[in-house]
Design an enzyme around this catalytic site. Structure first.
Site, PDB file in Angstrom:
ATOM      1  N   CYS A  18       0.820  -1.218   0.000  1.00  0.00           N
ATOM      2  CA  CYS A  18       0.000   0.000   0.000  1.00  0.00           C
ATOM      3  C   CYS A  18       0.847   1.257   0.000  1.00  0.00           C
ATOM      4  O   CYS A  18       0.869   2.012   0.982  1.00  0.00           O
ATOM      5  CB  CYS A  18      -0.918  -0.027   1.218  1.00  0.00           C
ATOM      6  SG  CYS A  18      -1.866  -1.527   1.240  1.00  0.00           S
ATOM      7  N   GLU A  19       1.604   1.462  -1.054  1.00  0.00           N
ATOM      8  CA  GLU A  19       2.404   2.666  -1.229  1.00  0.00           C
ATOM      9  C   GLU A  19       2.529   2.914  -2.721  1.00  0.00           C
ATOM     10  O   GLU A  19       2.774   1.973  -3.489  1.00  0.00           O
ATOM     11  CB  GLU A  19       3.829   2.460  -0.696  1.00  0.00           C
ATOM     12  CG  GLU A  19       3.895   2.151   0.764  1.00  0.00           C
ATOM     13  CD  GLU A  19       4.945   2.972   1.503  1.00  0.00           C
ATOM     14  OE1 GLU A  19       5.426   3.980   0.964  1.00  0.00           O
ATOM     15  OE2 GLU A  19       5.234   2.578   2.638  1.00  0.00           O
TER      16      GLU A  19
END
Ligand code: LLP
Length: 420
Positions: free
Chosen positions: A347-348
């Site tokens: 999640c980046e």
């Protein structure tokens, strides 16, 4: 030069089809080629054969025990930067008399461990450290063999995060100060044995010029030290030779050696080198499989099962790694390429292995190989997003062996406790 090649449409690691390894071991998986590792070590050995020298492979690039033991068998020593790396080097059968210990922040326990192991040299990076080593050596009734790392203020013309030989960098001691430290140590630090001069100006250098500039400065420095009765026996030039990730054309070890041998003629020292990337980088690939594909209005995304926790170089340095299909599509598919970002599930937004990469169209389950991942790949991997770290495999001729098994969920919580 490496041993990852296509035979027909299929990518092989030496003589093993990469798809077979992926099937048996799963993905993501790091695959190394033993023949390539040996070839790279031999390239250095041959290049410097005419002068006294020692190759100390830089463990930080790839510290798997099988990789280290391959180098031990080829006669290599090690450059280490922590107690943990010393532990690995010794476990792999490394000869302590071929180990040099670099790094700006060696702790007392690490210094003690290295003194007791009987390493060849400490590459000392500050006056404070020199006095700490003297204090610990005195307590252990030993003499600590030392080189001081000079910061020669040479621009290696590489990524700022991996430039180390400029005055603004935290590494080494500026020449003027270093001279004072040598003189002071000779007079006062009775448990220090001053044997060498060290430098390492940066990593992924693609030109010889900066190395030569550094050697010229250090040569003058060694002559000054000798005039003061300090008998320098070793000149450690660190690592730093670059590799080809994309279109770079780094010098071959032979070319590098010719320049260094010429510059150090008559200096009467044993040369030490600490290559990491040029030994392991192109000896490894990271194989990942496609989980999904997604078409946006601005970009195509290929979502794979490897991520920035497995290979952090693209996210951290914007580094480029070639990405190729493990099986080339049939000619009947038209051979057209699509432009896509190859991204992981983390999640980046920075979680990509490649941006705007041109590859043949791929679908769920297809395998991709991220090239030149043998150095600073697995060693920089983490468990971010609670992702077990990938397996590592060594290909050797027609065979392959798992040299680190894939982590399991239980490995993620090892040592943790729920407090009441
Ligand atoms: N010696 C010393 C003291 C070093 O600091 C290094 C690397 C080496 C030798 C080995 O350098 P090489 O031959 O591999 O260039 N994580 C970065 C690279 C960091 C290099 C740190 N020092 C990357 O992925 O590009």
């Amino acid at each position: 030069m490496d041993y990852f090649n296509y035979k027909g449409k299929n990518l092989y690691a030496e003589e093993v089809p990469v798809s077979r390894i992926a099937k048996e071991v799963g993905t993501p998986v790091y695959i190394y080629s033993k023949r390539t590792l040996n070839r790279h070590l031999a390239a250095y050995g041959d290049a410097f054969a005419s002068v006294p020298h020692l190759i100390c492979y830089s463990v930080k690039a790839n510290s798997n025990l099988s990789v280290l033991s391959t180098f031990v068998k080829g006669g290599s020593g090690f450059d280490i930067v922590s107690g943990g790396e010393l532990f690995r080097a010794l476990k792999a059968g490394g000869d302590p008399k071929k180990i040099v210990f670099s790094g700006v922040g060696k702790r007392d326990d690490e210094i003690e461990y290295a003194l007791n192991a009987g390493i060849l040299l400490f590459n000392v990076e500050s006056g404070d450290e020199l006095r700490a080593i003297n204090r610990i050596a005195k307590r252990l009734k030993k003499k600590a063999p030392v080189s001081i790392r000079i910061n020669p203020d040479v621009d290696p013309k590489t990524h700022p995060y991996i430039s180390t030989g400029l005055k603004k960098n935290k590494f080494g001691i500026e020449t003027k100060e270093a001279f004072k430290e040598y003189i002071n140590a000779k007079a006062k630090l009775k448990n220090i044995e001053l044997l060498g001069v060290d430098c390492h100006i940066g990593s992924q250098l693609t030109e010889i010029g900066p190395f030569v500039d550094a050697v010229r400065k250090i040569k003058r420095f060694i002559k000054r030290l000798r005039k003061e009765g300090i008998d320098i026996k070793y000149l450690d030039l660190g690592g730093g030779l670059g590799i080809r990730y994309d279109t770079e054309e780094p010098p071959h070890p032979t070319e590098y050696a010719e320049a260094i041998i010429e510059e150090t003629k008559g200096l009467d020292v044993t040369l030490i080198f600490e290559p990491g990337r040029s030994m392991a980088g192109n000896a490894g690939i990271l194989v990942t499989s496609v989980t999904y594909t997604k078409k946006g209005s601005k970009k195509n995304f290929v979502i794979v099962d490897a991520a920035m926790n497995d290979l952090t170089r693209p996210a951290l340095y914007g580094a480029y790694h070639a990405i190729e299909p493990v099986r080339m599509p049939p000619v009947s598919s038209g051979g057209e390429l699509v432009k896509a970002d190859i991204v992981g599930p983390i999640c980046e937004t920075g979680d990509f292995l490649g941006q705007d990469i041109r590859i043949p169209p791929v679908k769920n389950g297809d395998l991709l190989a991220v090239k030149s991942a043998g150095a600073y790949g697995f060693t920089m991997a983490s468990n971010y997003n609670s992702r077990p770290r990938s397996a590592e495999v060594m290909a050797d001729g027609k065979e392959f062996k798992i040299i680190r098994k894939r982590e399991e969920y239980k490995d993620l919580i090892r040592g943790e406790k729920i407090v009441k």
